[in-house]
Design a protein around this motif. Structure first.
Motif, PDB file in Angstrom:
ATOM      1  N   ASN A 220       0.855  -1.184   0.000  1.00  0.00           N
ATOM      2  CA  ASN A 220       0.000   0.000   0.000  1.00  0.00           C
ATOM      3  C   ASN A 220       0.890   1.233   0.000  1.00  0.00           C
ATOM      4  OD1 ASN A 220      -1.931   1.933   0.265  1.00  0.00           O
ATOM      5  ND2 ASN A 220      -2.763   1.167   2.200  1.00  0.00           N
TER       6      ASN A 220
ATOM      7  N   GLU B 249     -14.033  -5.369   1.585  1.00  0.00           N
ATOM      8  CA  GLU B 249     -13.217  -4.543   2.460  1.00  0.00           C
ATOM      9  C   GLU B 249     -11.930  -4.250   1.728  1.00  0.00           C
ATOM     10  OE1 GLU B 249     -12.639  -5.889   6.482  1.00  0.00           O
ATOM     11  OE2 GLU B 249     -14.642  -6.773   6.534  1.00  0.00           O
TER      12      GLU B 249
ATOM     13  N   THR C  18      -8.360  -1.613   1.826  1.00  0.00           N
ATOM     14  CA  THR C  18      -7.590  -0.574   2.511  1.00  0.00           C
ATOM     15  C   THR C  18      -7.149   0.490   1.521  1.00  0.00           C
ATOM     16  OG1 THR C  18      -5.573  -1.854   2.234  1.00  0.00           O
ATOM     17  CG2 THR C  18      -6.779  -2.135   4.313  1.00  0.00           C
TER      18      THR C  18
ATOM     19  N   CYS D 188     -14.089   0.949   2.483  1.00  0.00           N
ATOM     20  CA  CYS D 188     -12.842   1.269   1.803  1.00  0.00           C
ATOM     21  C   CYS D 188     -12.379   2.666   2.171  1.00  0.00           C
ATOM     22  CB  CYS D 188     -12.999   1.139   0.286  1.00  0.00           C
ATOM     23  SG  CYS D 188     -14.214   2.254  -0.419  1.00  0.00           S
TER      24      CYS D 188
END
Length: 133
Positions: free
Chosen positions: A3, A22, A24, A39
């Motif tokens: 990420n 879900e 991130t 989200c």
């Protein structure tokens, strides 16, 4: 994928998902989702449909939504059709958007529920009242 702040996921126009999502990272929905979405940021395409609860830091809606929405920053575009209750911190609704439901700032439900538990007494103190089931 790591990420790095610039990653996102796309649900294409030919995809239907039945179940909760879900993420991130940022999510772009052009297809159909039957389930809840959680989200960081949601962008909804004009031809998409979401049936379920949406929870996001920011959301930009331009398709159909049937369900509750909780977003810190919410933009409802003129092509959007929303049927459900909406909680927000900042809200923008373009002229022509079709919205049916109740609107309220984030945290209003908690504040309201807390306010219903206590009532002032004649001497100014709070008395606790039982909650109705």
């Amino acid at each position: 994928m790591a990420n790095g702040g610039s990653t996102f996921s796309v649900i294409g126009p030919d995809v239907t998902i039945r179940g909760n999502i879900e993420a991130t990272v940022d999510l772009h929905v052009d297809g159909k989702v039957i389930g809840d979405i959680s989200c960081a940021s949601l962008v909804q395409g004009e031809s998409s449909r979401i049936e379920g609860e949406i929870k996001a830091e920011s959301a930009r809606l331009s398709g159909e939504v049937s369900g509750t929405i909780e977003a810190r920053d919410l933009v409802v575009l003129k092509s959007a059709r929303v049927d459900g209750d909406v909680s927000y911190e900042t809200l923008t609704i373009e002229q022509g958007a079709n919205v049916e439901g109740r609107f309220g700032p984030l945290g209003a439900k908690k504040t309201k529920a807390a306010g219903q538990q206590a009532a002032p007494t004649p001497n100014g103190e709070s008395a606790k009242l039982p909650l109705a089931n």
